[in-house]
Design an enzyme around this catalytic site. Structure first.
Site, short mmCIF file in Angstrom:
data_model
loop_
_atom_site.label_atom_id
_atom_site.label_comp_id
_atom_site.label_asym_id
_atom_site.label_seq_id
_atom_site.Cartn_x
_atom_site.Cartn_y
_atom_site.Cartn_z
N ASN A 10 -1.22 -47.72 30.92
CA ASN A 10 -2.36 -46.80 30.97
C ASN A 10 -2.01 -45.49 30.27
O ASN A 10 -0.89 -45.01 30.35
CB ASN A 10 -2.81 -46.57 32.42
CG ASN A 10 -1.69 -46.11 33.33
OD1 ASN A 10 -0.52 -46.28 33.04
ND2 ASN A 10 -2.06 -45.54 34.44
N GLU A 37 8.36 -42.81 38.66
CA GLU A 37 7.01 -42.45 39.08
C GLU A 37 6.32 -43.76 39.41
O GLU A 37 6.02 -44.55 38.52
CB GLU A 37 6.27 -41.71 37.96
CG GLU A 37 4.88 -41.31 38.36
CD GLU A 37 4.08 -40.72 37.21
OE1 GLU A 37 2.92 -40.33 37.47
OE2 GLU A 37 4.57 -40.67 36.08
N CYS A 77 -2.39 -44.15 37.15
CA CYS A 77 -1.66 -43.89 38.38
C CYS A 77 -2.21 -42.68 39.12
O CYS A 77 -1.97 -42.52 40.31
CB CYS A 77 -0.17 -43.74 38.12
SG CYS A 77 0.24 -42.52 36.87
#
Length: 192
Positions: free
Chosen positions: A16, A114, A148
């Site tokens: 993404n 992350e 995210c």
């Protein structure tokens, strides 16, 4: 704070917003004097293919930036397990992050992870309801919700909960799903 180069930074990015994710990892790794191996997601490798030309045009010496294409299970795994790569930065899902941590641990690699964001929006009773609806709808559905930082949870104060949920549901019915080339489309093709 230790401000000296570590060596080779292995940068593993998600599918993404790939170009932004790549730049967010590349800039600090290079600015602190490291060389990098960028391993983009196998679903979205095209933006990563722009970096070699960008760095060449900028005069970055060959070998400072390196591009590794392939699946995470093969190319990413090899990068994480390589003894000459002391630093790994990974953005992606939590299960992959757990595997990556296990594989990096025997080599005592530095890790930046992350993982699986679940970004909540909080709406209190004194909020401007229209603004809160605009923000939370955008937070969930922008970039097709495939990010995210998508507002995958909305926490609403009990006193306005029913009103908010009804208005949120009504607004989502108006989201235009369709061909991503059509300017009227708000949610287009998904990555996978």
């Amino acid at each position: 704070v230790n401000r000296k180069p570590i060596g080779v930074a292995g940068l593993i990015t998600p599918w993404n917003v790939p170009f932004m994710q790549e730049s967010w990892k590349l800039a600090p790794a290079l600015a602190t004097g490291n060389t990098v191996v960028l391993k983009p997601a196998s679903y979205t490798p095209l933006s990563a293919a722009l970096w070699p030309e960008i760095f060449e045009e900028a005069g970055v010496p060959q070998g400072v930036f390196n591009l590794l294409l392939g699946s995470g299970g093969t190319a990413g795994d090899a990068l994480v397990k390589h003894p000459d790569v002391p630093l790994i930065s990974f953005t992606g899902d939590s299960s992959t992050g757990a595997t990556l941590s296990t594989n990096a641990a025997p080599l005592l690699k530095g890790l930046s992870l992350e993982l699986g964001g679940k970004s909540p929006a909080v709406v209190f009773a004194d909020a401007d309801l229209d603004s809160a609806l605009d923000a939370t709808i955008f937070g969930v559905f922008s970039l097709n919700g495939e990010r995210c930082t998508a507002g995958s949870r909305v926490l609403v104060e009990r006193s306005i909960y029913d009103e908010f949920v009804a208005a949120f549901a009504e607004r989502t019915k108006n989201i235009v799903v369709g061909d991503p080339h059509d300017p009227a489309t708000e949610v287009g093709a998904l990555v996978h």
